[in-house]
Write an enzyme that holds these catalytic residues in place. Structure first.
Site, short mmCIF file in Angstrom:
data_model
loop_
_atom_site.label_atom_id
_atom_site.label_comp_id
_atom_site.label_asym_id
_atom_site.label_seq_id
_atom_site.Cartn_x
_atom_site.Cartn_y
_atom_site.Cartn_z
N VAL A 133 0.84 -1.20 0.00
CA VAL A 133 0.00 0.00 0.00
C VAL A 133 0.88 1.25 0.00
CG1 VAL A 133 -1.73 1.30 1.27
CG2 VAL A 133 -1.88 -1.18 1.15
N GLY A 134 0.61 2.15 -0.95
CA GLY A 134 1.44 3.35 -1.07
C GLY A 134 2.82 2.99 -1.53
N GLY A 135 2.92 1.94 -2.36
CA GLY A 135 4.23 1.41 -2.78
C GLY A 135 4.91 2.17 -3.89
N GLY A 136 4.33 3.29 -4.33
CA GLY A 136 4.98 4.14 -5.33
C GLY A 136 5.24 3.42 -6.64
N ASP A 169 -1.34 2.29 -5.32
CA ASP A 169 -1.02 3.71 -5.12
C ASP A 169 -1.99 4.53 -5.95
OD1 ASP A 169 0.38 6.15 -4.44
OD2 ASP A 169 2.15 4.91 -4.08
N HIS A 172 3.54 7.05 9.08
CA HIS A 172 4.06 8.27 9.72
C HIS A 172 3.62 9.53 8.98
CE1 HIS A 172 8.08 9.07 7.36
NE2 HIS A 172 7.12 8.71 6.56
N LYS A 200 5.11 0.44 4.08
CA LYS A 200 6.48 0.92 4.29
C LYS A 200 6.49 2.44 4.30
CE LYS A 200 10.96 1.48 2.10
NZ LYS A 200 10.79 2.93 1.85
N MET A 260 -5.99 4.29 -0.48
CA MET A 260 -5.84 3.45 0.71
C MET A 260 -6.94 3.66 1.74
SD MET A 260 -2.72 5.29 2.84
CE MET A 260 -1.67 5.57 1.42
#
Length: 354
Positions: A197-200, A221, A259, A255, A242
């Site tokens: 998720v959000g793996g670019g 993404d 944050h 990953k 997401m």
């Protein structure tokens, strides 16, 4: 002068020294940027031995009148551990060698982090921090909205150059994952499928898929990030959000994603993760690679790095978290068990189970 006056004077001088150290701290990233722009790590690597300032000046084709500055510049970076000072065996002139840090700036390195330097020293992004005072007194959730009228992600979407810098930086950071994989292969063993998720652009997923060729991996993404990317037999790209839904899977990889968000949004993301793995029984889990602040156990430099990133993420409406704060958030998202592996330098790997 009395002993009391002497003590007071010493305290003032120490305070002044600390303040000046902070005041000129901006030179550290700028000198890193100059080193990358000038290609100095590559020059030293190609020189095949420590390089003297005179040889470096000659290779850079810099005017002899600037040779003194090159000496000061290299001495400054060496003091910070970016280069190593040695004595040349040929003419006893001081020479400079690569250190573990500057080896990560050599362009042909498998783990080159020069894109991270270029992104974090980009003039447009650096001007953001001049708006701290205005932002902290206002109502905008992020400093980027105060500075540019849009979020960090909106800024990237509107500026292809910044988007390219960001994607290259994240890809370079992801290449460090293959070093850590050697110590945590058990985390991915036994999995048939995974969603990054959000793996670019898929750098992390590609590394994992190469190590585990039977694992089917989907990189999720935003559509404009993945629209022109091509997968392989066990790697595919899906455009999505997401906060909406994930494909059903054995494991979800996050990953350096959580944050970026405050607790409320992180809990929403984690609940979506839980839904996507809920039918997988004991196999289903979330794999998190992120920072855990531990001021009591970390050395001062590690703590400084983590706290610096905490400031950066806080201005984006995210944050870095302590172990206690992570675990509290996991409980609120409905997870019951986690394992923590501090094996990623300043980051940790967390296995999270429903």
């Amino acid at each position: 002068m009395s002993s009391m006056d002497n003590q007071k004077a010493m305290e003032l001088f120490e305070g002044q020294s600390l303040l000046y150290m902070q005041l000129y701290g901006h030179l550290r990233p700028m000198c890193l940027k100059w080193a990358v722009q000038l290609g100095i790590p590559d020059i030293i690597q190609n020189h095949a031995k420590p390089i003297t300032v005179s040889d470096l000046v000659s290779t850079l084709q810099i005017s002899p009148s600037k040779a003194g500055f090159v000496q000061q510049f290299m001495r400054f970076l060496a003091h910070d551990g970016i280069f190593d000072i040695r004595e040349s065996q040929d003419d006893h002139e001081l020479a400079y060698a690569l250190t573990p840090a500057s080896k990560l700036l050599v362009s042909c390195s498998d783990h080159c982090l020069s894109p991270m330097v270029r992104m974090n020293t980009d003039p447009l992004l650096m001007t953001t921090y001049h708006h701290f005072g205005e932002w902290i007194r206002g109502e905008d959730p992020t400093v980027h909205e105060t500075a540019f009228g849009t979020s960090f992600w909106g800024l990237l979407e509107k500026n292809p150059t910044q988007m390219s810098l960001f994607n290259e930086a994240m890809a370079s950071d992801s290449r460090m994952v293959d070093l850590a994989l050697k110590n945590c292969t058990s985390v991915f063993e036994g999995l048939d499928s995974m969603v990054d998720v959000g793996g670019g652009t898929g750098t992390t997923a590609k590394i994992i898929c190469e190590a585990f060729p039977k694992l089917k991996c989907v990189v999720l993404d935003l559509p404009h990030v993945v629209e022109n990317l091509t997968g392989t037999n066990n790697l595919s790209f899906v455009g999505g959000d997401m906060f909406n839904s994930f494909p059903q899977t054995d494991a979800v990889l996050l990953k350096w994603v959580l944050h970026n968000w405050n607790d409320e949004n992180c809990i929403k993301i984690l609940k979506k993760c839980k839904d996507s793995i809920s039918s997988k029984g004991n196999k289903g889990k979330v794999i998190i690679i992120d920072i855990i602040i531990n001021e009591k156990l970390d050395d001062p430099d590690m703590t400084r790095t983590k706290l610096s990133l905490d400031i950066v993420m806080s201005t984006m409406n995210g944050r870095e978290r302590s172990e206690k704060e992570w675990k509290q958030m996991f409980i609120e998202a409905g997870f019951k068990h986690c394992k923590i592996f501090p094996i990623f330098g300043f980051r940790s790997l967390i296995e999270l189970y429903p």
